[in-house]
Design an enzyme around this catalytic site. Structure first.
Site, PDB file in Angstrom:
ATOM      1  N   HIS A  52       0.849  -1.208   0.000  1.00 44.36           N
ATOM      2  CA  HIS A  52       0.000   0.000   0.000  1.00 44.36           C
ATOM      3  C   HIS A  52       0.872   1.240   0.000  1.00 44.36           C
ATOM      4  O   HIS A  52       2.090   1.144   0.113  1.00 44.36           O
ATOM      5  CB  HIS A  52      -1.007  -0.022   1.151  1.00 44.36           C
ATOM      6  N   HIS A  54       1.477   3.977   1.903  1.00 37.42           N
ATOM      7  CA  HIS A  54       2.050   4.759   3.003  1.00 37.42           C
ATOM      8  C   HIS A  54       3.579   4.828   2.912  1.00 37.42           C
ATOM      9  O   HIS A  54       4.233   3.861   2.507  1.00 37.42           O
ATOM     10  CB  HIS A  54       1.606   4.185   4.347  1.00 37.42           C
ATOM     11  N   ASP A  56       5.960   4.732   5.043  1.00 38.22           N
ATOM     12  CA  ASP A  56       6.797   3.764   5.774  1.00 38.22           C
ATOM     13  C   ASP A  56       6.836   2.402   5.069  1.00 38.22           C
ATOM     14  O   ASP A  56       7.487   1.465   5.551  1.00 38.22           O
ATOM     15  CB  ASP A  56       6.359   3.624   7.247  1.00 38.22           C
ATOM     16  N   HIS A  57       6.159   2.295   3.914  1.00 41.49           N
ATOM     17  CA  HIS A  57       6.184   1.066   3.104  1.00 41.49           C
ATOM     18  C   HIS A  57       6.795   1.292   1.722  1.00 41.49           C
ATOM     19  O   HIS A  57       7.098   0.327   1.025  1.00 41.49           O
ATOM     20  CB  HIS A  57       4.766   0.500   2.954  1.00 41.49           C
ATOM     21  N   HIS A 108      -7.479  -0.547   5.513  1.00 43.99           N
ATOM     22  CA  HIS A 108      -6.427   0.348   6.028  1.00 43.99           C
ATOM     23  C   HIS A 108      -6.208   1.467   5.007  1.00 43.99           C
ATOM     24  O   HIS A 108      -6.232   2.642   5.340  1.00 43.99           O
ATOM     25  CB  HIS A 108      -5.159  -0.463   6.267  1.00 43.99           C
ATOM     26  N   ASP A 130      -0.219  -3.726   6.331  1.00 40.89           N
ATOM     27  CA  ASP A 130      -0.853  -3.192   7.551  1.00 40.89           C
ATOM     28  C   ASP A 130      -2.319  -3.595   7.641  1.00 40.89           C
ATOM     29  O   ASP A 130      -3.140  -2.868   8.198  1.00 40.89           O
ATOM     30  CB  ASP A 130      -0.768  -1.649   7.569  1.00 40.89           C
ATOM     31  N   HIS A 168       4.462  -4.543  10.996  1.00 45.90           N
ATOM     32  CA  HIS A 168       4.817  -3.839  12.235  1.00 45.90           C
ATOM     33  C   HIS A 168       4.895  -4.786  13.428  1.00 45.90           C
ATOM     34  O   HIS A 168       4.125  -5.747  13.527  1.00 45.90           O
ATOM     35  CB  HIS A 168       3.793  -2.741  12.558  1.00 45.90           C
TER      36      HIS A 168
END
Ligand code: ZN
Ligand code: FE
Length: 257
Positions: A52, A54, A56-57, A108, A130, A168
Site C-alpha cells: 500500500h 504509506h 513507511d512502506h 487500512h 498493515d 509492524h
C-alpha cells in the site's frame, strides 16, 4: 529459501526472502538497512513487492530500484513510486520461482493488497502489510469496518499453517487490548506470555500464523460470543452482528491505553 525480517524505523519490518543469490523485499520504507543487508549477504535484489501507499512502506523503493535495478510490483489502485508493475485481485506474479497470488484487502487504505504463496519450503506464506497484525489489525484510514472485516475474513480463510508476515511489531500492545476484550481466553494468555519473553530478548514475535491468529486475534473473532459481549459492554445498545462488533472493537482499540 530464507525468510528474514529486516527491522526499520521504530517498529517496522521489511520482510525479505532469498535463495542464496537473489532476494525479494516487501514494503521497503527505507533503503539503508536493505542495502546494508544485501551487501553483507552478497545478494542481488531481484524484486520489490509493495502492499500500500504509506511512506513507511514505499520510502525506500526509488533508491533501491536505482541502486539495484530491481523489478517493482505494487497495487493497481494506489499512488505508487513509478515505474512499476501494477497488480490486483486474481493476478499472480512469479518471483524467485515462487508464485504469489494477489488478494485485494481494502480497509487500512482503499487499494491495499496482500501477497500469498501457497508453498514456500512446505508452508504457505502471506505478506499482508498493515491489514492483519498479530493480535490486531490496521487502522481504518480509507475504508469502512465492513470492508476491513471482509478483507480480514478472506485472509483468515487461508490455511492454518500460513506464516503471517505483518509489517509492524505491534504484537504486545495488540495483545494488551485483546486480553481486555477476552480475559478468559487461555490461548491468548499463553501467547502473550511467549511474546513478552521474545520481546524482552529483542526477538521478533513474527511471523505469526493464520491458525494462531484465529485463536487469539479479537478482530478475527467477532463472531465469538465472548468478543461480542465485550463489545456490547463497551458500547451498550450497539448491534451484535459481526460488522457492528468489529466497528466497536476498532474504535475501542483506537483509544485503548
Ligand atoms: Zn500503513
Ligand atoms: Fe505501516
Amino acid at each position: 529459501m530464507h525468510l528474514i525480517p529486516i527491522p526499520a524505523f521504530s517498529d517496522n519490518y521489511i520482510w525479505a526472502l532469498h535463495d542464496g543469490s537473489r532476494a525479494l523485499v516487501v514494503d521497503p520504507g527505507e533503503s539503508e538497512g536493505v542495502s546494508r543487508w544485501l551487501a553483507q549477504q552478497g545478494l542481488q535484489l531481484d524484486t520489490i513487492l509493495i502492499t500500500h501507499h504509506h511512506a513507511d512502506h514505499t520510502g525506500g523503493v526509488a533508491a533501491l530500484r536505482e541502486a539495484t535495478g530491481a523489478h517493482v510490483i505494487g497495487p493497481t489502485h494506489e499512488p505508487m513510486p513509478e515505474p512499476l508493475q501494477r497488480v490486483g485481485a486474481g493476478d499472480a506474479v512469479e518471483v524467485l520461482g515462487l508464485r504469489f497470488e494477489v488478494i485485494e484487502v481494502p480497509g487500512h487504505t482503499a487499494g491495499h493488497i496482500a501477497y500469498h504463496t501457497p508453498e514456500m519450503d512446505g508452508h504457505p506464506l502471506l505478506f499482508c502489510g498493515d491489514t492483519l497484525f498479530s493480535g490486531g489489525c490496521g487502522r481504518l484510514f480509507e475504508g469502512t469496518p465492513a470492508q476491513m472485516l471482509d478483507s480480514l475474513t478472506r485472509l483468515a480463510a487461508l490455511p492454518d499453517d500460513t506464516r503471517v508476515c505483518c509489517t509492524h511489531e505491534y504484537t504486545l500492545s495488540n495483545l494488551r487490548f485483546a486480553q481486555a476484550v477476552e480475559p478468559g481466553n487461555t490461548a491468548l494468555a499463553d501467547y502473550a506470555a511467549r511474546c513478552q519473553t521474545l520481546r524482552a530478548q529483542n526477538f521478533p514475535t513474527l511471523p505469526s500464523s493464520i491458525g494462531l491468529e484465529k485463536q487469539i486475534n479479537p478482530f478475527l473473532r467477532t463472531r465469538e460470543a465472548a468478543v461480542a459481549q465485550s463489545a456490547l459492554a463497551h458500547e451498550p445498545g450497539s448491534a451484535n452482528d459481526a460488522v457492528a462488533v468489529f466497528a466497536t472493537l476498532r474504535e475501542w482499540k483506537n483509544v485503548f491505553r
